[in-house]
Design a protein around this motif. Sequence first.
Motif, PDB file in Angstrom:
ATOM      1  N   LEU A  29      21.693  -0.868 -24.406  1.00  0.00           N
ATOM      2  CA  LEU A  29      23.047  -1.388 -24.227  1.00  0.00           C
ATOM      3  C   LEU A  29      23.854  -0.636 -23.183  1.00  0.00           C
ATOM      4  O   LEU A  29      24.538  -1.240 -22.371  1.00  0.00           O
ATOM      5  CB  LEU A  29      23.804  -1.349 -25.560  1.00  0.00           C
ATOM      6  CG  LEU A  29      23.269  -2.259 -26.658  1.00  0.00           C
ATOM      7  CD1 LEU A  29      23.946  -1.940 -27.980  1.00  0.00           C
ATOM      8  CD2 LEU A  29      23.496  -3.719 -26.283  1.00  0.00           C
ATOM      9  N   TRP A  30      23.778   0.697 -23.220  1.00  0.00           N
ATOM     10  CA  TRP A  30      24.696   1.485 -22.389  1.00  0.00           C
ATOM     11  C   TRP A  30      24.012   2.356 -21.356  1.00  0.00           C
ATOM     12  O   TRP A  30      24.674   2.876 -20.460  1.00  0.00           O
ATOM     13  CB  TRP A  30      25.584   2.345 -23.289  1.00  0.00           C
ATOM     14  CG  TRP A  30      26.367   1.504 -24.243  1.00  0.00           C
ATOM     15  CD1 TRP A  30      27.229   0.495 -23.930  1.00  0.00           C
ATOM     16  CD2 TRP A  30      26.358   1.585 -25.662  1.00  0.00           C
ATOM     17  NE1 TRP A  30      27.752  -0.049 -25.066  1.00  0.00           N
ATOM     18  CE2 TRP A  30      27.241   0.601 -26.151  1.00  0.00           C
ATOM     19  CE3 TRP A  30      25.705   2.400 -26.578  1.00  0.00           C
ATOM     20  CZ2 TRP A  30      27.481   0.413 -27.506  1.00  0.00           C
ATOM     21  CZ3 TRP A  30      25.948   2.213 -27.927  1.00  0.00           C
ATOM     22  CH2 TRP A  30      26.825   1.220 -28.368  1.00  0.00           C
ATOM     23  N   ASP A  31      22.718   2.584 -21.481  1.00  0.00           N
ATOM     24  CA  ASP A  31      21.943   3.357 -20.509  1.00  0.00           C
ATOM     25  C   ASP A  31      22.611   4.672 -20.113  1.00  0.00           C
ATOM     26  O   ASP A  31      22.826   4.963 -18.941  1.00  0.00           O
ATOM     27  CB  ASP A  31      21.644   2.506 -19.264  1.00  0.00           C
ATOM     28  CG  ASP A  31      20.531   3.133 -18.432  1.00  0.00           C
ATOM     29  OD1 ASP A  31      19.666   3.804 -19.010  1.00  0.00           O
ATOM     30  OD2 ASP A  31      20.551   2.974 -17.198  1.00  0.00           O
ATOM     31  N   GLU A  32      22.944   5.466 -21.120  1.00  0.00           N
ATOM     32  CA  GLU A  32      23.512   6.785 -20.863  1.00  0.00           C
ATOM     33  C   GLU A  32      22.426   7.854 -21.014  1.00  0.00           C
ATOM     34  O   GLU A  32      21.279   7.542 -21.252  1.00  0.00           O
ATOM     35  CB  GLU A  32      24.677   7.043 -21.817  1.00  0.00           C
ATOM     36  CG  GLU A  32      25.840   6.085 -21.560  1.00  0.00           C
ATOM     37  CD  GLU A  32      27.053   6.405 -22.388  1.00  0.00           C
ATOM     38  OE1 GLU A  32      27.778   7.319 -21.999  1.00  0.00           O
ATOM     39  OE2 GLU A  32      27.248   5.746 -23.424  1.00  0.00           O
ATOM     40  N   ARG A  33      22.799   9.105 -20.910  1.00  0.00           N
ATOM     41  CA  ARG A  33      21.869  10.233 -20.959  1.00  0.00           C
ATOM     42  C   ARG A  33      21.568  10.595 -22.418  1.00  0.00           C
ATOM     43  O   ARG A  33      22.252  11.400 -23.022  1.00  0.00           O
ATOM     44  CB  ARG A  33      22.483  11.417 -20.212  1.00  0.00           C
ATOM     45  CG  ARG A  33      21.796  12.755 -20.406  1.00  0.00           C
ATOM     46  CD  ARG A  33      20.398  12.733 -19.791  1.00  0.00           C
ATOM     47  NE  ARG A  33      19.820  14.053 -19.848  1.00  0.00           N
ATOM     48  CZ  ARG A  33      18.855  14.396 -20.680  1.00  0.00           C
ATOM     49  NH1 ARG A  33      18.358  13.539 -21.528  1.00  0.00           N
ATOM     50  NH2 ARG A  33      18.363  15.600 -20.656  1.00  0.00           N
ATOM     51  N   TYR A  34      20.564   9.942 -22.979  1.00  0.00           N
ATOM     52  CA  TYR A  34      20.168  10.214 -24.348  1.00  0.00           C
ATOM     53  C   TYR A  34      18.979  11.167 -24.365  1.00  0.00           C
ATOM     54  O   TYR A  34      18.260  11.284 -23.383  1.00  0.00           O
ATOM     55  CB  TYR A  34      19.819   8.910 -25.075  1.00  0.00           C
ATOM     56  CG  TYR A  34      20.970   7.933 -25.081  1.00  0.00           C
ATOM     57  CD1 TYR A  34      22.093   8.169 -25.862  1.00  0.00           C
ATOM     58  CD2 TYR A  34      20.954   6.803 -24.282  1.00  0.00           C
ATOM     59  CE1 TYR A  34      23.167   7.293 -25.855  1.00  0.00           C
ATOM     60  CE2 TYR A  34      22.024   5.921 -24.275  1.00  0.00           C
ATOM     61  CZ  TYR A  34      23.123   6.177 -25.060  1.00  0.00           C
ATOM     62  OH  TYR A  34      24.192   5.312 -25.049  1.00  0.00           O
ATOM     63  N   TYR A  35      18.761  11.815 -25.486  1.00  0.00           N
ATOM     64  CA  TYR A  35      17.699  12.811 -25.623  1.00  0.00           C
ATOM     65  C   TYR A  35      16.576  12.310 -26.511  1.00  0.00           C
ATOM     66  O   TYR A  35      16.802  11.588 -27.470  1.00  0.00           O
ATOM     67  CB  TYR A  35      18.262  14.096 -26.264  1.00  0.00           C
ATOM     68  CG  TYR A  35      19.268  14.798 -25.403  1.00  0.00           C
ATOM     69  CD1 TYR A  35      18.874  15.787 -24.517  1.00  0.00           C
ATOM     70  CD2 TYR A  35      20.621  14.476 -25.475  1.00  0.00           C
ATOM     71  CE1 TYR A  35      19.797  16.440 -23.713  1.00  0.00           C
ATOM     72  CE2 TYR A  35      21.550  15.121 -24.675  1.00  0.00           C
ATOM     73  CZ  TYR A  35      21.133  16.099 -23.803  1.00  0.00           C
ATOM     74  OH  TYR A  35      22.050  16.735 -23.013  1.00  0.00           O
TER      75      TYR A  35
END
Length: 191
Positions: free
Chosen positions: A141-147
């Motif tokens: 959904l948001w394509d952020e910096r996830y781990y």
Amino acid sequence: MAGKKKLSDDFYEKIKSRLHQRIGRELRLAGRILDLGCGACDLVQYLARAYRQKVTGIDISDHTFPKRRHTSDGRRFQCIRKNAKQLSFVKSASVDAVVSMWAFHEMEHPETILAEARRSLRPGGELLIVDFPKNSLAQKLWDERYYQPEELGRLLKKIEFKAIRVRLIEQKQIIWARGFRPPATSPSEPK
């Protein structure tokens, strides 16, 4: 895009109160808690009301903070506009737990933030990170910096947290990561 927003709102709203309850159970013995990246202070208010804890929410933006600073039963809570990488207003070894829910992936300088969290924790205090993992619905959904769980575990180890446990919960859509500040090595010097 409207369909994606509806899907995320439904899923995350369904699990939000369940996660608040789970976090509350995990941190039930903590008297003083910092919530890093608290957003609208929802978790802060829940913990203050349900567990009567002294909770301070910290976020770089205060536009979502509630205007009232008391729960419905009169318990006061605190939301402060600060950057989590600079917790100089928090005395070393002065809090029982540090939590971050759905915010760690947005924080710049994660090692600095973890080091500040560790410094703030009393020996034996707990850090709890509840966030979206890489390759989750949130990523789509948001394509952020996830781990990845392993990546977050390595970060915690690098900052010298102990008894680290990182796992996926809620249909593998949430990372539940915890670690503890080790006990002091001598009475005069917290480690």
